[in-house]
Motif scaffolding. Sequence first.
Motif, PDB file in Angstrom:
ATOM      1  N   VAL A  50       4.856   5.522  -7.812  1.00  0.00           N
ATOM      2  CA  VAL A  50       4.329   4.273  -8.385  1.00  0.00           C
ATOM      3  C   VAL A  50       4.825   4.104  -9.813  1.00  0.00           C
ATOM      4  CG1 VAL A  50       2.227   3.112  -9.159  1.00  0.00           C
ATOM      5  CG2 VAL A  50       2.312   4.173  -6.892  1.00  0.00           C
ATOM      6  N   ALA A  51       4.806   5.179 -10.599  1.00  0.00           N
ATOM      7  CA  ALA A  51       5.278   5.103 -11.989  1.00  0.00           C
ATOM      8  C   ALA A  51       6.738   4.692 -12.042  1.00  0.00           C
ATOM      9  CB  ALA A  51       5.070   6.454 -12.680  1.00  0.00           C
TER      10      ALA A  51
ATOM     11  N   GLY B  92       0.829  -1.197   0.000  1.00  0.00           N
ATOM     12  CA  GLY B  92       0.000   0.000   0.000  1.00  0.00           C
ATOM     13  C   GLY B  92       0.863   1.248   0.000  1.00  0.00           C
ATOM     14  N   ILE B  93       0.504   2.222  -0.825  1.00  0.00           N
ATOM     15  CA  ILE B  93       1.247   3.483  -0.899  1.00  0.00           C
ATOM     16  C   ILE B  93       0.270   4.617  -0.630  1.00  0.00           C
ATOM     17  CG2 ILE B  93       2.633   5.005  -2.367  1.00  0.00           C
ATOM     18  CD1 ILE B  93       3.618   2.535  -3.837  1.00  0.00           C
ATOM     19  N   GLY B  94       0.468   5.317   0.490  1.00  0.00           N
ATOM     20  CA  GLY B  94      -0.426   6.394   0.888  1.00  0.00           C
ATOM     21  C   GLY B  94       0.339   7.660   1.202  1.00  0.00           C
ATOM     22  N   GLY B  95      -0.408   8.727   1.479  1.00  0.00           N
ATOM     23  CA  GLY B  95       0.212   9.995   1.825  1.00  0.00           C
ATOM     24  C   GLY B  95      -0.657  11.158   1.418  1.00  0.00           C
ATOM     25  N   PRO B  96      -0.289  12.366   1.845  1.00  0.00           N
ATOM     26  CA  PRO B  96      -1.084  13.554   1.531  1.00  0.00           C
ATOM     27  C   PRO B  96      -1.143  13.847   0.031  1.00  0.00           C
ATOM     28  CG  PRO B  96       0.435  13.985   3.338  1.00  0.00           C
ATOM     29  CD  PRO B  96       0.820  12.667   2.760  1.00  0.00           C
ATOM     30  N   VAL B  97      -2.115  14.664  -0.358  1.00  0.00           N
ATOM     31  CA  VAL B  97      -2.220  15.123  -1.741  1.00  0.00           C
ATOM     32  C   VAL B  97      -0.930  15.835  -2.146  1.00  0.00           C
ATOM     33  CG1 VAL B  97      -3.443  16.684  -3.295  1.00  0.00           C
ATOM     34  CG2 VAL B  97      -4.721  15.367  -1.604  1.00  0.00           C
TER      35      VAL B  97
END
Length: 221
Positions: A43-44, A30-35
């Motif tokens: 991810v790219a 999972g990859i999360g974080g603020p805008v």
Amino acid sequence: MPAEDEHTHPHPHDDPHNPLPDTRRAVRIGIGGPVGSGKTALVAALCRAMSEDLRVAVVTNDIYTTEDADFLLRNGVLPAERIRAVETGCCPHTAIRDDISANLDAIEELEESLGPLDVILVESGGDNLTATFSRGLVDRQIFVVDVAGGDKVPRKGGPGVTSADLLVINKTDLAPLVGADLGVMQRDAAARRGDLPTVFLSLVEDRAAKPVQEWIRGLVP
């Protein structure tokens, strides 16, 4: 009625789902974080670097659009059949922690259509420092912050910063422009995270996201 500023979602540490079974399958990250922290660009970069020798697929989450998936498709980081877009229609952290069914369906579709995979990246929509993934959805969580938010971000803590399996402090090339002290960020991250790892990254200088890529590769059977 709750007060206007009262947070009515479950506490970030209250995971309503059972952990994923320890079976032979793709590692789910999972990859999360603020805008704006650079999640989709990360991810790219990971897709470009790892798809040369690993079987990679991606699930993206956006509230009302497929913008992140479209970005990956435009940049040709993976064939279209390896990318699924989930429109959550709600707060991003709801779909990665509370009601994970849409993401689980997308992962199942990828596994059924593509066969065995090595890595599945699940990107959350932009959220705040409380964003955490359910262990019923992913095996490990990466949390991405960027120096443009100031060197105080790690000090603020929050479950995303303190409990993620890997913290990525991104866009380090901007530090001189915004007056951010990377040494302060490193000190505060260590104080908040203990033995959990933190890496500093600039995709301008490291287009393969080498430290993040190496960490993920270490999880692949």
